[in-house]
Design a protein around this motif. Structure first.
Motif, PDB file in Angstrom:
ATOM      1  N   ARG A 113      33.885  43.243  40.681  1.00 43.96           N
ATOM      2  CA  ARG A 113      34.860  43.764  39.742  1.00 43.96           C
ATOM      3  C   ARG A 113      35.686  42.630  39.177  1.00 43.96           C
ATOM      4  NH1 ARG A 113      38.941  47.170  43.407  1.00 43.96           N
ATOM      5  NH2 ARG A 113      40.079  46.966  41.468  1.00 43.96           N
ATOM      6  N   SER A 114      36.070  42.817  37.932  1.00 46.44           N
ATOM      7  CA  SER A 114      36.935  41.821  37.314  1.00 46.44           C
ATOM      8  C   SER A 114      38.320  42.434  37.228  1.00 46.44           C
ATOM      9  CB  SER A 114      36.414  41.475  35.921  1.00 46.44           C
ATOM     10  OG  SER A 114      36.468  42.613  35.104  1.00 46.44           O
ATOM     11  N   VAL A 165      44.750  41.630  35.123  1.00 48.98           N
ATOM     12  CA  VAL A 165      46.031  41.139  35.636  1.00 48.98           C
ATOM     13  C   VAL A 165      47.164  42.067  35.282  1.00 48.98           C
ATOM     14  CG1 VAL A 165      47.541  39.125  35.745  1.00 48.98           C
ATOM     15  CG2 VAL A 165      45.116  38.827  35.250  1.00 48.98           C
ATOM     16  N   THR A 166      47.069  42.656  34.089  1.00 46.76           N
ATOM     17  CA  THR A 166      48.245  43.358  33.592  1.00 46.76           C
ATOM     18  C   THR A 166      48.219  44.862  33.816  1.00 46.76           C
ATOM     19  OG1 THR A 166      47.167  43.496  31.460  1.00 46.76           O
ATOM     20  CG2 THR A 166      48.671  41.649  31.812  1.00 46.76           C
ATOM     21  N   SER A 167      47.028  45.457  34.004  1.00 43.03           N
ATOM     22  CA  SER A 167      46.991  46.914  34.115  1.00 43.03           C
ATOM     23  C   SER A 167      47.545  47.370  35.456  1.00 43.03           C
ATOM     24  CB  SER A 167      45.562  47.407  33.987  1.00 43.03           C
ATOM     25  OG  SER A 167      45.087  47.129  32.708  1.00 43.03           O
ATOM     26  N   PRO A 168      48.298  48.463  35.458  1.00 41.36           N
ATOM     27  CA  PRO A 168      48.773  48.978  36.741  1.00 41.36           C
ATOM     28  C   PRO A 168      47.587  49.469  37.569  1.00 41.36           C
ATOM     29  CG  PRO A 168      49.664  50.245  34.889  1.00 41.36           C
ATOM     30  CD  PRO A 168      48.687  49.275  34.344  1.00 41.36           C
ATOM     31  N   PRO A 169      47.699  49.367  38.871  1.00 37.67           N
ATOM     32  CA  PRO A 169      46.592  49.780  39.725  1.00 37.67           C
ATOM     33  C   PRO A 169      46.527  51.299  39.827  1.00 37.67           C
ATOM     34  CG  PRO A 169      48.463  49.189  41.074  1.00 37.67           C
ATOM     35  CD  PRO A 169      48.879  48.979  39.648  1.00 37.67           C
ATOM     36  N   ILE A 170      45.362  51.850  40.083  1.00 38.29           N
ATOM     37  CA  ILE A 170      45.319  53.259  40.434  1.00 38.29           C
ATOM     38  C   ILE A 170      44.794  53.365  41.853  1.00 38.29           C
ATOM     39  CG2 ILE A 170      44.929  53.815  38.004  1.00 38.29           C
ATOM     40  CD1 ILE A 170      42.268  54.965  38.743  1.00 38.29           C
ATOM     41  N   GLU A 171      45.346  54.329  42.558  1.00 43.61           N
ATOM     42  CA  GLU A 171      45.132  54.420  43.987  1.00 43.61           C
ATOM     43  C   GLU A 171      43.724  54.928  44.266  1.00 43.61           C
ATOM     44  OE1 GLU A 171      47.549  56.726  47.576  1.00 43.61           O
ATOM     45  OE2 GLU A 171      47.932  57.153  45.476  1.00 43.61           O
ATOM     46  N   HIS A 172      42.893  54.189  44.920  1.00 42.00           N
ATOM     47  CA  HIS A 172      41.544  54.633  45.218  1.00 42.00           C
ATOM     48  C   HIS A 172      40.952  53.715  46.262  1.00 42.00           C
ATOM     49  CE1 HIS A 172      37.612  56.413  44.534  1.00 42.00           C
ATOM     50  NE2 HIS A 172      38.191  57.289  43.733  1.00 42.00           N
TER      51      HIS A 172
END
Lengths: 506, 506
Positions: B70-71, B74-81
């Motif tokens: 996976r790449s 840097v800027t996107s908020p994480p999603i819980e998974h």
């Protein structure tokens, strides 16, 4: 439980604000019953139904339109069946049949979905309506997850009727890998399912139009998607005084959470909690946020930011340097060039109910504020990696077939969609039935639509049918004309009747 | 089990006569993998797959086209998974995704289904894909019943994915009761499901086109239905040297059974047994018929009648007075008037596999005899009463999307269906992205389709994309022209390039 039982549930809950919508929707469903389900005298009868057995059929004295009993055919061979058992003639609870009049409306809607998608250069795709349950197991307490219509199949696999199309799309994008050229612009129109209690007049299935752009990180993609929805609204007669878009970015929340050192892995969960504002009491929202590692002061700050309705105020709050603000500013600037800025407004309270959104989020709303969101979407740049694929920048929207129809109904914008068959062909003599078939074939080979009368019927019956199916021409095959290789052609709008040679029939 | 595991099953069974079809179908499915699934070196790898866990993904070294890892953005908020879990990127076993190229073929097929139905004056309807299981519980040992894709839902109701459309249609006709004017001419195109072991290369879902006429007892109705299928065949390029119809009547069987005093309630069961001739050993057929109260002599007589291939021989056998013969004679006489008699042949062995047929039955077949039936139908005058409704004369057919596509492929008649977008619009400068949006909007408002380039890309990339999406025109938005209110319009077939004023853009 047959679908008609729902009506008793609705009656028990008629203080509910969605009651009027439910009535409308039920009226549309049961208009063929030609009785008022909600008159006081009926209420008792319908309530009584709910105590009956689950094999109860609509076929009772309460419905004068359904025939009972059976008329045995003397000559047909019997088929083996326990005839004492009556089936429920309603579709399963929360689902719909589409008789011709409803199917015409569905086709009209889908036609506009497809035409807009085509104009924007999108390609149509589809996925199985039955997917592996694993595709929808996310951990953020989403409503969509709680309402999963899931089963165990005969091979003991956990499967689900798809509640949305995006996870299937993500799956297919990962499967296709590098064999596709980016950006992908894909659309789909598919039936989606949710299993929920039926007290709110919501159905368990709906059709959803999705458009998605995979491979574009710039806000130009969101601007293009919103433009396509507005193009659709305009096509079906809606204006900016009927509907609009509320827009925000999840990066707004992200920046607030960072300020207060809320752990990044709480992000999805916080979004889902916030999406419930207005649906559950504020005290519960605060409690849920606390359990997501947010301090009192962080919660207050968050709620204050969520109340903002202008980009200027947002800039005062977050400063000018963040991505949230620059994305939103770019979107509003693009909206101006597209010519749709009057359709758009910033509203920080918009977060949408799906865990996977990461950036811009938007929803279409009716300006009278009577209905649920008409459509919704946003950016989901991190979805693919949750499925084990490489992330690709992505955004899309879902647009259901339920709320838009309610809105069009309210605005008087539902189209008149009658059946229309160009010709009706009828033999005047039983012996000429084959001749009538030949005439029908000639016209059909020329591309025309023909309703062929298949039994010997009186002319009065034929005219009645011609009117019902909106026929332009009545073509009569009579003995005298047929012997001359001719038929009678009557133009129904003028009453003009001509004898025309078969080979001159157009 | 991921769908790719099926291939190992096919390999183990490659002596099976259906193997070549299965390979064809798999090749079409996995053509994007760009590897030969059936070369010897691959076989071992694929076999090895079948011993792995069910969460096995196609994403392995065996597939060079799917990226791993996976790449992180840097800027996107994480999603819980839980990112350690890889999903299966294939659709559930026996189901299909429809990527754009497959969707175009499906839409092409459905378009012809719809156009033919329209020409014959039929109205489109649809029903829920999920129905109550009770709708399909019949007692005649049908294959369709044994393969019911059924579940218990979260409310403990027995439900099933519809295996066919006719029971839903019958349910809706009973529900509508006297509110509809007869005859009804309805068509539907819907997905149907069956749960069967996957060793034969058959899928678990297919789409089926149905046309039904309710309310006509005369054979004119069957003749009209067959005419519509032939119209369809002709539209897609098939001739009477490719396909034909085998026709019989269940009344033939009924007359034989009556002669030998076989109880009437055995009729459906006997039909289902006879439909298995050629699929299971004759000894088993005889045994099954014995258990259906048939004597040895009755069985021999029945099998002899079933071997008849001409109406003359049938008349010798049954006499001239029966309904079976008069119905069939009328159908062949009508076929002549319609002009399709060379497509039709009498074959007493045709009974069809559904218990509810009562009269004429027919099936479309390929003249080379390689494929299963292309379509099938018949009269079912007694179905409504088995559901507790009043019987109405009825007939109809089902036409699946699987065999016809195999046939078109074999005959080289599959259409070339490329994506085609009329314009590609591209800004030559990041600052002019908004201007390009405005240009795209102008063209779309004129009804044209536009692929808008959403990111700053080199012109080489733009030309490549223009070729891929079959664009007619490339519209470039450059600074100098834009300041004059103009754009560059390049016609790609000729290479001609013009500067055109925005308000003259068509």
């Amino acid at each position: 439980m047959p679908a008609i039982l729902n009506s008793s549930l609705f009656i028990l809950h008629h203080h509910h604000p969605l009651f009027s919508t439910a009535v409308l929707s039920l009226r549309r469903h049961y208009h063929h019953l030609n009785i008022s389900l909600f008159s006081p005298s009926r209420t008792t009868t319908l309530r009584a139904y709910s105590t009956s057995s689950s094999s109860l059929s609509i076929q009772s004295s309460a419905n004068p339109n359904v025939r009972t009993g059976r008329s045995g055919s003397v000559t047909s061979p019997p088929i083996e069946h326990d005839t004492s058992q009556k089936i429920d003639v309603n579709p399963p609870k929360g689902t719909r049949d589409f008789p011709p009049e409803d199917m015409r409306l569905r086709n009209w809607l889908f036609h506009h979905f497809r035409e807009v998608s085509r104009q924007f250069g999108f390609e149509e795709v589809d996925f199985p309506v039955l997917e592996s349950e694993a595709l929808y197991i996310r951990k953020a307490g989403e409503e969509i997850r709680d309402q999963l219509y899931c089963f165990e199949d005969r091979g003991n696999r956990r499967v689900a009727l798809r509640p949305e199309l995006t996870p299937s799309l993500a799956r297919l994008v990962i499967q296709k890998g590098k064999s596709v050229s980016l950006p992908l612009k894909w659309f789909a129109i598919g039936q989606c399912w949710r299993y929920e209690r039926m007290t709110r007049g919501r159905r368990r299935e709906h059709y959803q139009w999705n458009m998605d752009i995979i491979g574009v990180s710039d806000v130009t993609a969101e601007a293009e998607l919103i433009s396509s929805i507005i193009t659709f609204f305009k096509r079906i007669g809606l204006t900016t005084s009927d509907v609009g878009f509320k827009v925000s970015s999840r990066k707004v929340l992200q920046e607030v959470l960072r300020c207060y050192s809320v752990p990044e892995n709480m992000f999805g969960r916080v979004c889902i909690i916030i999406d419930k504002i207005g649906k559950i009491p504020m005290d519960d929202i605060r409690k849920d946020l606390q359990s997501a590692d947010m301090s009192e002061v962080a919660i207050e700050e968050l709620l204050q930011v969520l109340s903002l309705k202008s980009l200027e105020k947002l800039e005062e709050k977050l400063g000018a340097s963040g991505e949230a603000l620059s994305d939103l500013k770019q979107l509003f600037s693009l909206a101006e060039r597209y010519g749709y800025s009057e359709w758009l407004q910033f509203d920080a309270s918009i977060v949408r109910g799906l865990a996977y959104y990461t950036g811009i989020v938007f929803e279409g709303f009716d300006r009278e504020g009577k209905l649920r969101a008409i459509c919704g979407g946003g950016r989901y740049d991190r979805l693919l990696s949750t499925f084990g694929g490489d992330d690709l920048p992505a955004c899309g929207f879902g647009f259901g077939d339920a709320v838009i129809v309610e809105l069009l109904k309210e605005r008087g914008l539902l189209p008149e969609l009658g059946l229309q068959v160009e010709n009706i062909v009828c033999s005047l003599d039983q012996e000429l039935q084959g001749a009538a078939s030949a005439v029908a074939t000639i016209l059909r080979e020329k591309g025309q639509s023909v309703d062929l009368v298949l039994e010997n019927k009186p002319l009065k019956w034929v005219f009645k049918r011609a009117a019902r199916i909106n026929t332009r021409r009545l073509i009569l095959v009579g003995k005298a004309e047929w012997q001359k290789g001719m038929v009678s052609v009557k133009t129904l709008s003028t009453g003009e009747q001509l004898e025309i040679k078969l080979d001159e029939l157009e």
